[in-house]
Scaffold this motif. Structure first.
Motif, PDB file in Angstrom:
ATOM      1  N   ARG A 125       6.514 -25.193  42.661  1.00  0.00           N
ATOM      2  CA  ARG A 125       6.031 -26.550  42.896  1.00  0.00           C
ATOM      3  C   ARG A 125       6.248 -27.457  41.681  1.00  0.00           C
ATOM      4  NH1 ARG A 125       0.489 -24.257  44.951  1.00  0.00           N
ATOM      5  NH2 ARG A 125       1.375 -22.531  43.761  1.00  0.00           N
ATOM      6  N   SER A 126       7.478 -27.520  41.237  1.00  0.00           N
ATOM      7  CA  SER A 126       7.937 -28.394  40.161  1.00  0.00           C
ATOM      8  C   SER A 126       7.537 -27.915  38.766  1.00  0.00           C
ATOM      9  CB  SER A 126       7.421 -29.833  40.354  1.00  0.00           C
ATOM     10  OG  SER A 126       7.889 -30.362  41.573  1.00  0.00           O
ATOM     11  N   SER A 127       6.776 -26.839  38.667  1.00  0.00           N
ATOM     12  CA  SER A 127       6.486 -26.246  37.360  1.00  0.00           C
ATOM     13  C   SER A 127       7.489 -25.121  37.089  1.00  0.00           C
ATOM     14  CB  SER A 127       5.061 -25.677  37.304  1.00  0.00           C
ATOM     15  OG  SER A 127       4.123 -26.708  37.144  1.00  0.00           O
ATOM     16  N   THR A 128       7.871 -24.974  35.831  1.00  0.00           N
ATOM     17  CA  THR A 128       8.825 -23.940  35.433  1.00  0.00           C
ATOM     18  C   THR A 128       8.214 -23.094  34.321  1.00  0.00           C
ATOM     19  OG1 THR A 128      10.694 -25.370  35.971  1.00  0.00           O
ATOM     20  CG2 THR A 128      11.151 -23.491  34.550  1.00  0.00           C
ATOM     21  N   PHE A 129       8.410 -21.774  34.422  1.00  0.00           N
ATOM     22  CA  PHE A 129       7.911 -20.835  33.421  1.00  0.00           C
ATOM     23  C   PHE A 129       9.089 -20.016  32.884  1.00  0.00           C
ATOM     24  CE2 PHE A 129       4.585 -21.740  36.416  1.00  0.00           C
ATOM     25  CZ  PHE A 129       3.406 -21.810  35.675  1.00  0.00           C
ATOM     26  N   VAL A 130       9.203 -19.914  31.559  1.00  0.00           N
ATOM     27  CA  VAL A 130      10.247 -19.113  30.919  1.00  0.00           C
ATOM     28  C   VAL A 130       9.629 -18.418  29.706  1.00  0.00           C
ATOM     29  CG1 VAL A 130      12.491 -19.122  29.760  1.00  0.00           C
ATOM     30  CG2 VAL A 130      12.085 -20.688  31.640  1.00  0.00           C
ATOM     31  N   ALA A 131      10.060 -17.182  29.420  1.00  0.00           N
ATOM     32  CA  ALA A 131       9.518 -16.424  28.291  1.00  0.00           C
ATOM     33  C   ALA A 131      10.631 -15.987  27.345  1.00  0.00           C
ATOM     34  CB  ALA A 131       8.748 -15.198  28.782  1.00  0.00           C
ATOM     35  N   HIS A 132      10.282 -15.900  26.059  1.00  0.00           N
ATOM     36  CA  HIS A 132      11.130 -15.299  25.028  1.00  0.00           C
ATOM     37  C   HIS A 132      10.350 -14.162  24.383  1.00  0.00           C
ATOM     38  CE1 HIS A 132      14.083 -18.817  23.942  1.00  0.00           C
ATOM     39  NE2 HIS A 132      14.205 -18.401  25.196  1.00  0.00           N
ATOM     40  N   PHE A 133      11.006 -13.033  24.171  1.00  0.00           N
ATOM     41  CA  PHE A 133      10.399 -11.959  23.384  1.00  0.00           C
ATOM     42  C   PHE A 133      11.186 -11.795  22.097  1.00  0.00           C
ATOM     43  CE2 PHE A 133      10.301  -7.433  22.100  1.00  0.00           C
ATOM     44  CZ  PHE A 133       8.975  -7.397  21.696  1.00  0.00           C
ATOM     45  N   HIS A 134      10.473 -11.855  20.967  1.00  0.00           N
ATOM     46  CA  HIS A 134      11.077 -11.718  19.646  1.00  0.00           C
ATOM     47  C   HIS A 134      10.506 -10.467  18.969  1.00  0.00           C
ATOM     48  CE1 HIS A 134      12.500 -16.051  19.490  1.00  0.00           C
ATOM     49  NE2 HIS A 134      11.593 -16.100  20.451  1.00  0.00           N
ATOM     50  N   PRO A 135      11.304  -9.442  18.758  1.00  0.00           N
ATOM     51  CA  PRO A 135      10.803  -8.298  17.989  1.00  0.00           C
ATOM     52  C   PRO A 135      10.569  -8.709  16.543  1.00  0.00           C
ATOM     53  CG  PRO A 135      13.155  -8.093  18.366  1.00  0.00           C
ATOM     54  CD  PRO A 135      12.711  -9.282  19.178  1.00  0.00           C
ATOM     55  N   LEU A 136       9.600  -8.074  15.893  1.00  0.00           N
ATOM     56  CA  LEU A 136       9.278  -8.440  14.511  1.00  0.00           C
ATOM     57  C   LEU A 136      10.266  -7.792  13.551  1.00  0.00           C
ATOM     58  CD1 LEU A 136       5.374  -8.268  14.537  1.00  0.00           C
ATOM     59  CD2 LEU A 136       6.821 -10.286  14.497  1.00  0.00           C
ATOM     60  N   THR A 137      11.471  -8.363  13.492  1.00  0.00           N
ATOM     61  CA  THR A 137      12.490  -7.823  12.597  1.00  0.00           C
ATOM     62  C   THR A 137      13.021  -8.870  11.637  1.00  0.00           C
ATOM     63  OG1 THR A 137      14.187  -8.337  14.258  1.00  0.00           O
ATOM     64  CG2 THR A 137      13.260  -6.111  14.281  1.00  0.00           C
ATOM     65  N   SER A 138      12.443 -10.084  11.709  1.00  0.00           N
ATOM     66  CA  SER A 138      12.943 -11.156  10.851  1.00  0.00           C
ATOM     67  C   SER A 138      12.660 -10.840   9.390  1.00  0.00           C
ATOM     68  CB  SER A 138      12.289 -12.490  11.217  1.00  0.00           C
ATOM     69  OG  SER A 138      12.577 -12.817  12.553  1.00  0.00           O
ATOM     70  N   SER A 139      13.632 -11.066   8.520  1.00  0.00           N
ATOM     71  CA  SER A 139      13.460 -10.816   7.101  1.00  0.00           C
ATOM     72  C   SER A 139      14.282 -11.812   6.312  1.00  0.00           C
ATOM     73  CB  SER A 139      13.899  -9.389   6.746  1.00  0.00           C
ATOM     74  OG  SER A 139      15.248  -9.203   7.107  1.00  0.00           O
ATOM     75  N   THR A 140      13.958 -11.980   5.048  1.00  0.00           N
ATOM     76  CA  THR A 140      14.682 -12.878   4.175  1.00  0.00           C
ATOM     77  C   THR A 140      15.116 -12.131   2.942  1.00  0.00           C
ATOM     78  OG1 THR A 140      12.603 -13.570   3.145  1.00  0.00           O
ATOM     79  CG2 THR A 140      13.414 -14.914   4.964  1.00  0.00           C
ATOM     80  N   SER A 141      16.256 -12.534   2.365  1.00  0.00           N
ATOM     81  CA  SER A 141      16.785 -11.879   1.180  1.00  0.00           C
ATOM     82  C   SER A 141      16.490 -12.717  -0.060  1.00  0.00           C
ATOM     83  CB  SER A 141      18.301 -11.681   1.308  1.00  0.00           C
ATOM     84  OG  SER A 141      18.585 -10.829   2.384  1.00  0.00           O
ATOM     85  N   THR A 142      16.050 -12.075  -1.115  1.00  0.00           N
ATOM     86  CA  THR A 142      15.764 -12.755  -2.365  1.00  0.00           C
ATOM     87  C   THR A 142      16.423 -11.976  -3.499  1.00  0.00           C
ATOM     88  OG1 THR A 142      13.697 -11.519  -2.640  1.00  0.00           O
ATOM     89  CG2 THR A 142      13.551 -13.648  -1.519  1.00  0.00           C
ATOM     90  N   SER A 143      16.513 -12.604  -4.667  1.00  0.00           N
ATOM     91  CA  SER A 143      17.119 -11.970  -5.835  1.00  0.00           C
ATOM     92  C   SER A 143      16.085 -11.844  -6.933  1.00  0.00           C
ATOM     93  CB  SER A 143      18.309 -12.793  -6.331  1.00  0.00           C
ATOM     94  OG  SER A 143      19.304 -12.868  -5.340  1.00  0.00           O
ATOM     95  N   THR A 144      16.084 -10.692  -7.604  1.00  0.00           N
ATOM     96  CA  THR A 144      15.176 -10.453  -8.712  1.00  0.00           C
ATOM     97  C   THR A 144      15.776 -11.003  -9.998  1.00  0.00           C
ATOM     98  OG1 THR A 144      16.146  -8.301  -9.165  1.00  0.00           O
ATOM     99  CG2 THR A 144      14.355  -8.385  -7.566  1.00  0.00           C
ATOM    100  N   SER A 145      14.992 -10.967 -11.083  1.00  0.00           N
ATOM    101  CA  SER A 145      15.469 -11.472 -12.374  1.00  0.00           C
ATOM    102  C   SER A 145      16.665 -10.684 -12.876  1.00  0.00           C
ATOM    103  CB  SER A 145      14.331 -11.431 -13.397  1.00  0.00           C
ATOM    104  OG  SER A 145      13.836 -10.096 -13.510  1.00  0.00           O
ATOM    105  N   SER A 146      16.806  -9.439 -12.448  1.00  0.00           N
ATOM    106  CA  SER A 146      17.926  -8.613 -12.887  1.00  0.00           C
ATOM    107  C   SER A 146      19.161  -8.818 -12.024  1.00  0.00           C
ATOM    108  CB  SER A 146      17.531  -7.129 -12.857  1.00  0.00           C
ATOM    109  OG  SER A 146      17.184  -6.752 -11.544  1.00  0.00           O
ATOM    110  N   GLY A 147      19.054  -9.695 -11.014  1.00  0.00           N
ATOM    111  CA  GLY A 147      20.205  -9.975 -10.169  1.00  0.00           C
ATOM    112  C   GLY A 147      20.311  -9.103  -8.948  1.00  0.00           C
TER     113      GLY A 147
END
Length: 308
Positions: free
Chosen positions: A30-52
């Motif tokens: 009735r004119s409403s729309t439902f959509v889902a996304h599932f995101h596994p918890l695998t997101s990560s970021t890369s950083t560098s230490t003082s030693s490189g």
């Protein structure tokens, strides 16, 4: 802007970050729309230490949840309900290695945000727990201007389960491809018999969950049917087989644990068809209820005009 204009053109289309999430098929009601996304918890970021040296740091849960809710596919949605589940730093109390070899069960932290759709977040938490996954589930709703009633929660849970099952299926497909590519290399992984047994156990649990959903949906349909009969003055001499009679014995539970894998797959498809059929009947019943309400208001207005 109309609801149809606000919807994404193709919510299930593949995108550049498809490997990071899975999208459900849309449900339109009735004119409403439902959509889902599932995101596994695998997101990560890369950083560098003082030693490189490069190090990998897990993204915070808050930033991950916000990023999932802000996905471009959901930018125009009226509601973006979300729930998450991840391992907790807490642990259950065990007897220790001296008295048992069984590891303590993991403890999970769950949370949710209704985003204006009250109680929806808790229902999404239950979906994550029932399907035993770690990650973030987001359900977007584009409101079409017509109130749907309790059936909207069924739609929310259905698209959430669909997105998670698609992600699981993709994971299984990747595992199969890796197994095919390494056939010539001696493998220390589980045998095909072990994999089939794991799939059997998963389908058996999944079918039991769907049986419970079917009972709930049939009860909802029976309530709407009884209400329609009461409002139209009809009296039924028989009790509907889907009515919620407190004295009736509960439906017999099926033991799926001993069934072969092929039979379980067939039953899984059959349950999908049953749920879709009941949802259609609920939609029809609610449409009839809406028509009766409109007719009642019209009759009342005409009666007041006649009196005047």
């Amino acid at each position: 802007m109309s609801a149809s204009q606000k919807r994404p053109l193709s919510p299930a289309d593949e995108s550049s970050d498809e490997a990071e999430f899975s999208s459900s098929a849309p449900i339109l009601d009735r004119s409403s729309t439902f959509v889902a996304h599932f995101h596994p918890l695998t997101s990560s970021t890369s950083t560098s230490t003082s030693s490189g040296q490069a190090t990998t740091k897990q993204a915070s849960l808050t930033s991950t949840v916000k990023a999932c809710q802000s996905h471009p596919d959901f930018a125009s949605a009226d509601h973006r309900m979300v729930a998450w589940r991840r391992p907790s730093a807490q642990r259950t109390l065990g007897l220790g290695p001296a008295t048992t070899s069984v590891a303590p069960k993991p403890v999970y932290a769950v949370g949710s945000d209704d985003d204006g759709e009250k109680y929806a977040g808790k229902r999404l938490e239950r979906v994550l727990i029932d399907l035993d996954v770690e990650g973030v589930i987001v359900v977007a709703r584009w409101y079409g201007g017509i109130l749907l009633g309790p059936v909207r929660f069924t739609h929310i849970e259905m698209v959430a389960r669909d997105a998670i099952r698609k992600w699981k299926s993709r994971q299984e497909g990747q595992a199969k491809r890796q197994k095919t590519a390494s056939r010539e290399t001696p493998s220390t992984g589980p045998s095909p018999e072990v994999v089939d047994e794991a799939q059997r156990a998963k389908l058996a649990k999944q079918l039991a969950e769907r049986d419970n959903s079917i009972v709930i949906l049939r009860g909802l349909l029976a309530e709407k049917t009884a209400k329609a009969q009461q409002e139209s003055g009809e009296k039924s001499s028989q009790t509907s087989p889907t009515s919620t009679n407190p004295n009736a014995s509960p439906p017999k539970k099926v033991d799926y644990s001993g069934m072969p894998l092929q039979r379980l797959r067939q039953l899984d498809k059959a349950r999908d068809a049953t749920i879709a059929f009941i949802l259609k009947q609920i939609d029809l019943a609610e449409e009839e209820e809406h028509k009766r309400q409109v007719n009642t208001k019209t009759d009342t207005s005409e009666g007041e005009v006649d009196k005047s």
